[in-house]
Design a protein around this motif. Structure first.
Motif: not given
Lengths: 299, 215
Positions: A95-107
């Motif tokens: 799911h795109l939103p979950i992926r984006w959220f996780a990527t932003a959080f990690i970075e």
């Protein structure tokens, strides 16, 4: 033995190495002697200074600090690995939103210094509770790092494993939980533990937000103690430093041991022998009663 | 946006402070790290022991403890009267030098022994082997870990702010004391750090592409 840099030494090189060993040894001893001399001059080597390590009150204070440090490390270690798993899975989500959220959080949290994150939690939300500010900060930072480690581990699981799991009818979450994550954790265990060593070292940031951990206790104790008109800083910080180095080395050795053990084991998990096929139900299968035997031979 | 615009001088001071701390420490750490790596791979036992002790000790000590030692023991015992900036650079560069040393050492170890043996059998001297054969190959493998070491150094320099240095953590602390909402402050500080770390990783990627050869 010849190395990349040096050939096997001949007689001349041996003589030169010996001379350099003596010269280098003397130079190093000289630096050491200078430091010891200065320590003695400032009264840090007086026997009374070192006696305080024998007092129960000193030992109890240091022990309290050690417990506080280990407590923060314990919570931060567990939470960061759990958060790491969650973020790694989220970053690999369909799911795109979950992926984006996780990527932003990690970075974000990997790029910002841990001290700054901890300070925000402390000043913003947990001003009276520095331990949880420390734990929270350590968790989001190390969780983000662990997530990247685990993601690399999950991606390194051979594709055939996942395909096989789907082929036998497993659901997406089942594949992740029972096939990918166990193998990823096993493969990445040494790296995960190395990051835990970093987590342990970083608990000392609690010193800055007045959490009474090991380093803070040592500083406070030496500030409040006067022996022969000087603070026993060298003694106490030396003792605390030795504790930190000791614990970190223990954890690192554990990681190396795990790595060696992993290398010694044969690749992956051994494939189990196929179970003999059960006798076919006589009621369903009147003619070919011998099929069961074939199954046994096939293994 | 107001937090940033109203306090631009403070942010600028912090940004430049972080940059200068990072650059100075990086320079010293690189030199020191290469020297210690030289010790660790040398055929001279005392220097090898010294290198091993240096790395083990500094890599397993928390950086904050090094800062405390630098600020409260070093001036008393060894050299009094150093500025906080110098002390912070010392703590940061000593800590980072142990990581640089390990990166350089593993870079040297990845060069195939056959390469050096071939060079020697061609009659190359030690200096020639080192500068023409070993180091060019080692440099290329060292670039990637060096990039992450430098980024870690940038982030570690924040600790200097807690020890009376002007840099971005100090800016954050001052603004938080002035009563600004900590989350807005955090946002701009994070942006500043992202700018620095992205520049560093970009620089190293450029270097990697410049030095990269098809092997």
């Amino acid at each position: 033995m010849s190395s990349v840099l040096y050939d096997v030494p001949g007689p001349r090189a041996k003589a030169r190495n010996l001379i350099l060993s003596v010269v280098g040894g003397i130079a190093l001893l000289g630096v050491g002697a200078f430091i010891v001399f200065r320590l003695a001059r400032t009264g840090q080597l007086a026997p009374e200074m070192w006696e305080i390590l024998q007092y129960t009150s000193t030992q109890e204070r240091i022990f309290e600090g050690l417990v506080a440090t280990l407590k923060a490390f314990f919570f931060a270690g567990i939470f960061s690995v759990v958060l790491g798993v969650l973020l790694a899975v989220a970053r690999l989500s369909d799911h795109l939103p979950i992926r984006w959220f996780a990527t932003a959080f990690i970075e974000l949290f990997r790029a910002v210094p841990l001290l700054i994150t901890i300070f925000v939690f402390w000043q913003g939300f947990l001003i009276n509770d520095p331990m949880w500010a420390l734990v929270l900060g350590l968790t989001v930072y190390n969780g983000s790092v662990q997530a990247e480690v685990l993601r690399a581990g999950i991606l390194s699981v051979p594709k055939g494993q996942v395909e096989a799991a789907y082929a036998i009818g497993m659901r997406k979450s089942q594949v992740m939980l029972t096939v990918q994550i166990p193998q990823a954790v096993r493969a990445m265990m040494p790296t995960i533990i190395s990051q835990l060593v970093v987590t342990l070292k970083d608990t000392s940031l609690g010193y800055i937000i007045v959490y009474e951990e090991l380093l803070y206790v040592a500083r406070q104790f030496s500030d409040n103690t006067l022996i022969n008109g000087a603070n026993p800083e060298v003694v106490l910080l030396g003792a605390v430093g030795a504790l930190y180095v000791g614990i970190c080395l223990l954890l690192s050795w554990f990681a190396t041991w795990l790595e060696k053990r992993g290398r010694r084991a044969k690749t992956g998990i051994k494939v189990a022998d196929a179970e003999p096929v059960a006798e076919p139900d006589k009621a369903l299968d009147g003619k070919d009663g011998k099929d069961g035997k074939d199954g046994k031979d096939g293994k | 946006m107001n937090v940033l615009l109203d306090n631009l001088p403070l942010f600028r001071e912090g940004f430049i402070g972080t940059l200068s701390l990072t650059a100075a420490s990086a320079l010293i750490a690189l030199v020191l790290g290469v020297v210690i790596a030289g010790c660790r791979v040398s055929p001279i036992p005392p220097l090898r022991w010294f290198g091993a002790a240096w790395v083990t000790l500094l890599r397993n000590t928390p950086l904050v403890l090094l800062f405390v030692v630098a600020f409260f023991i070093l001036p008393k015992v060894l050299f009094p009267g150093m500025s906080p900036y110098v002390l912070a650079v010392l703590a940061l560069s000593f800590y980072t030098s142990s990581f640089v040393c390990e990166a350089v050492r593993s870079g040297i170890n990845t060069v195939d022994v056959g390469q050096a043996e071939a060079a020697r059998s061609l009659g190359m001297t030690f200096t020639q082997t080192l500068s023409l054969i070993v180091l060019p190959q080692a440099t290329r493998t060292v670039i990637a870990p060096m990039s992450s070491i430098m980024i870690a150094l940038t982030k570690n320099s924040a600790i200097a702010g807690a020890f009376s240095n002007a840099e971005l953590f100090g800016t954050q602390k001052d603004l938080s004391d002035m009563g600004y909402n900590i989350l807005f402050v955090f946002f701009w500080i994070a942006v500043a750090f992202l700018i620095i770390t992205f520049s560093i990783s970009g620089l190293f990627r450029l270097l990697e592409r410049k030095l990269g050869v098809a092997r």
